[in-house]
Design a protein around this motif. Structure first.
Motif, PDB file in Angstrom:
ATOM      1  N   THR A  31       0.842  -1.199   0.000  1.00  0.00           N
ATOM      2  CA  THR A  31       0.000   0.000   0.000  1.00  0.00           C
ATOM      3  C   THR A  31       0.873   1.242   0.000  1.00  0.00           C
ATOM      4  O   THR A  31       1.982   1.229   0.549  1.00  0.00           O
ATOM      5  CB  THR A  31      -0.900   0.029   1.252  1.00  0.00           C
ATOM      6  OG1 THR A  31      -0.061  -0.097   2.397  1.00  0.00           O
ATOM      7  CG2 THR A  31      -1.912  -1.081   1.228  1.00  0.00           C
ATOM      8  N   ASP A  32       0.330   2.349  -0.582  1.00  0.00           N
ATOM      9  CA  ASP A  32       1.111   3.592  -0.638  1.00  0.00           C
ATOM     10  C   ASP A  32       1.344   4.186   0.740  1.00  0.00           C
ATOM     11  O   ASP A  32       2.374   4.800   0.991  1.00  0.00           O
ATOM     12  CB  ASP A  32       0.372   4.628  -1.515  1.00  0.00           C
ATOM     13  CG  ASP A  32       0.574   4.320  -2.996  1.00  0.00           C
ATOM     14  OD1 ASP A  32       1.473   3.505  -3.305  1.00  0.00           O
ATOM     15  OD2 ASP A  32      -0.167   4.875  -3.816  1.00  0.00           O
ATOM     16  N   ASP A  33       0.348   4.039   1.625  1.00  0.00           N
ATOM     17  CA  ASP A  33       0.492   4.674   2.950  1.00  0.00           C
ATOM     18  C   ASP A  33       1.048   3.712   4.013  1.00  0.00           C
ATOM     19  O   ASP A  33       1.011   3.990   5.188  1.00  0.00           O
ATOM     20  CB  ASP A  33      -0.847   5.246   3.408  1.00  0.00           C
ATOM     21  CG  ASP A  33      -1.875   4.142   3.609  1.00  0.00           C
ATOM     22  OD1 ASP A  33      -1.551   2.947   3.336  1.00  0.00           O
ATOM     23  OD2 ASP A  33      -3.002   4.449   4.035  1.00  0.00           O
ATOM     24  N   TRP A  34       1.532   2.567   3.592  1.00  0.00           N
ATOM     25  CA  TRP A  34       2.139   1.569   4.481  1.00  0.00           C
ATOM     26  C   TRP A  34       1.160   1.040   5.534  1.00  0.00           C
ATOM     27  O   TRP A  34       1.555   0.538   6.573  1.00  0.00           O
ATOM     28  CB  TRP A  34       3.395   2.142   5.200  1.00  0.00           C
ATOM     29  CG  TRP A  34       4.617   2.214   4.320  1.00  0.00           C
ATOM     30  CD1 TRP A  34       4.702   2.831   3.106  1.00  0.00           C
ATOM     31  CD2 TRP A  34       5.914   1.646   4.562  1.00  0.00           C
ATOM     32  NE1 TRP A  34       5.963   2.687   2.576  1.00  0.00           N
ATOM     33  CE2 TRP A  34       6.731   1.964   3.468  1.00  0.00           C
ATOM     34  CE3 TRP A  34       6.455   0.906   5.597  1.00  0.00           C
ATOM     35  CZ2 TRP A  34       8.056   1.569   3.379  1.00  0.00           C
ATOM     36  CZ3 TRP A  34       7.784   0.509   5.533  1.00  0.00           C
ATOM     37  CH2 TRP A  34       8.577   0.841   4.427  1.00  0.00           C
ATOM     38  N   SER A  35      -0.155   1.177   5.266  1.00  0.00           N
ATOM     39  CA  SER A  35      -1.127   0.740   6.279  1.00  0.00           C
ATOM     40  C   SER A  35      -1.114  -0.781   6.449  1.00  0.00           C
ATOM     41  O   SER A  35      -1.606  -1.309   7.434  1.00  0.00           O
ATOM     42  CB  SER A  35      -2.531   1.219   5.898  1.00  0.00           C
ATOM     43  OG  SER A  35      -2.831   0.804   4.580  1.00  0.00           O
ATOM     44  N   ASP A  36      -0.533  -1.494   5.490  1.00  0.00           N
ATOM     45  CA  ASP A  36      -0.463  -2.959   5.625  1.00  0.00           C
ATOM     46  C   ASP A  36       0.814  -3.426   6.327  1.00  0.00           C
ATOM     47  O   ASP A  36       1.045  -4.613   6.483  1.00  0.00           O
ATOM     48  CB  ASP A  36      -0.552  -3.617   4.237  1.00  0.00           C
ATOM     49  CG  ASP A  36       0.572  -3.166   3.309  1.00  0.00           C
ATOM     50  OD1 ASP A  36       1.198  -2.129   3.604  1.00  0.00           O
ATOM     51  OD2 ASP A  36       0.830  -3.854   2.302  1.00  0.00           O
TER      52      ASP A  36
END
Ligand code: AHZ
Length: 324
Positions: A31-36
C-alpha cells in the motif's frame, strides 16, 4: 486547452510518482500509505535472552582462546583479518576498551577525513576492495571511516572471531616458563571498561579472565598442543594506551620502556614494522602498531597509516607461523 494541458501534466506527475521503488521491503509493503505494514510479534524477555544467551555462550567459548588481541585499532584489526582468514580453526578474541572499535582510525588526522597510506600498503587496500586515489608513492582513501568500517565488517564476519568491546584488559596472566625466572603470558585479566575506570571510587570489583589455549589443569603447558598467544595493539600511551608495553616492563626487569619519540614519518613507519611481531623478553607475547613505538622507542608517524596495517599483517604472519 489550458485545462487539457494541466490534466496531462498531472497525469505525467502521477506517472512519475508511481514509478516502482525497489527496496528491501517492496515485497511486503503493497500500500502507498504503508497501512499494511506490521512487525512480527515479540516478547521483551525474548530480546533479552537473544542477547544474553549469545554473549554468555561466547564468554564460555572464548574463556580459552588461541589468540587474544588487545585493542581493536587499525593495527589490531589488520592482524585479526590476516589470522582469521588463514586459520578459521583458531579462536580469536579481540578485547577493546572502547564501546566503538577502530581506535584512532575513524579520521585521517586532526579531524580530517582522508586517510593516507604509503605504498606498498595499498596492496592490503586492494585485497579488502577499498577504493583509493593513487598519488604515486602514496594512496588516499577518501574517508578513514571507509577503511575502518570495511576491515571491521570483514573481521566481524569471520565465525572464529569474537569482539568483546567496552571491555578493558586490566592485567596479564603470567606463568613460569623456565628455571631462571623466565615467564610466559597465559591470558588476560578483563573487566567492563566502566568498572576499570572506577576502581578508585568503589571497593574491590574483581575482574574476569580469558586464558590462552594449550595449558593443563595444573597450569603447566600441554606439550601435545600449540599454546595460545597474546597480540597487543593498544596504541601509544594514554589513559589506556601502551597497556601491555607498560605492564611487560614491570614484569621483565631486563626491559626498559623505549618511549615514543618525535614525529618522523619515514623512520617511524619503518621502525614500527621492524619491531612488530614476537617480543623476545616474554614468551607468547606479540606487539604491533603504535605500541611498538612505545616499547622500542621508535618515532611516531602522525597521520599516515601504512605501518599500522603492515605491522598488523607482519605480527599476524608470525602468529600464523607459530601455529603452523
Ligand atoms: O581503546 C584503545 C584503541 O581502540 C584500545 N585499548 C587500549 N588499551 C586497552 C586495554 N584494553 C583493551 N587495556 C585497549 N583495549 O586499543 C586501541 C588502540 O588503537 P589505536 O588506533 O590507538 O592504535 P594503533 O596502534 O592501531 O593505531 C595508531 C594510529 C596512529 S597514532 C599516530 C601518532 O600519534 O603519531 N599515528 C598513527 C597512525
Amino acid at each position: 486547452s489550458t485545462e487539457v494541458s494541466t490534466v496531462t501534466d498531472t497525469q505525467a506527475q502521477l506517472q512519475l510518482n508511481s514509478t516502482p521503488i525497489n527496496h528491501a521491503l517492496s515485497d511486503v509493503v503493497k500500500t502507498d500509505d504503508w497501512s499494511d505494514f506490521a512487525f512480527r510479534p515479540i516478547r521483551e524477555s525474548t530480546v533479552s535472552r537473544a542477547m544474553t544467551s549469545r554473549y554468555f555462550h561466547d564468554m564460555d567459548k572464548f574463556a580459552v582462546s588461541d589468540v587474544i588481541i588487545v585493542g581493536c585499532g587499525s593495527s589490531g584489526m589488520s592482524a585479526a583479518y590476516v589470522i582469521a582468514k588463514n586459520r578459521p580453526d583458531l579462536k580469536i578474541a579481540i578485547i577493546e576498551a572502547n564501546v566503538a572499535p577502530g581506535g584512532g582510525a575513524w579520521l585521517g588526522g586532526q579531524l580530517f577525513s582522508a586517510m593516507v597510506m604509503r605504498k606498498p600498503a595499498d596492496l592490503f587496500l586492494k585485497e579488502l576492495e577499498i577504493p583509493f586515489e593513487d598519488e604515486g608513492d602514496y594512496v588516499v582513501v577518501k574517508h578513514a571511516a571507509l577503511f575502518t568500517s570495511t576491515v571491521l565488517s570483514k573481521v566481524l564476519q569471520f565465525p572464529n572471531v569474537k569482539l568483546f568491546n567496552a571491555t578493558a584488559v586490566e592485567d596479564l596472566v603470567t606463568r613460569p616458563a623456565g628455571p631462571n625466572g623466565e615467564i610466559t603470558v597465559a591470558g588476560v585479566v578483563t573487566n567492563w571498561t566502566l568498572v576499570t575506570q572506577h576502581h578508585d571510587s568503589q571497593c574491590c570489583m574483581d575482574p574476569n579472565v580469558i586464558e590462552l589455549s594449550g595449558y593443563k589443569n595444573d597450569g603447566t603447558r600441554d606439550p601435545s598442543k600449540k599454546h595460545g598467544v597474546i597480540l597487543s595493539t593498544t596504541g601509544h600511551d594514554g589513559p589506556f594506551g601502551a597497556f601491555s608495553a607498560k605492564r611487560i616492563v614491570a614484569i621483565d626487569t631486563n626491559k626498559k620502556l623505549g618511549g615514543m619519540k618525535g614525529l618522523d614519518m619515514n623512520n617511524a613507519e619503518a621502525g614500527v614494522v621492524k619491531g612488530a611481531g614476537a617480543y623476545s623478553g616474554v614468551e607468547s607475547m606479540y606487539f604491533a602498531g603504535m605500541e611498538v613505538a612505545e616499547l622500542e622507542g621508535c618515532n611516531r608517524m602522525g597521520p599516515t597509516f601504512g605501518a599500522m596495517a603492515v605491522s598488523g599483517i607482519k605480527a599476524g604472519e608470525e602468529i600464523l607461523k607459530h601455529f603452523a
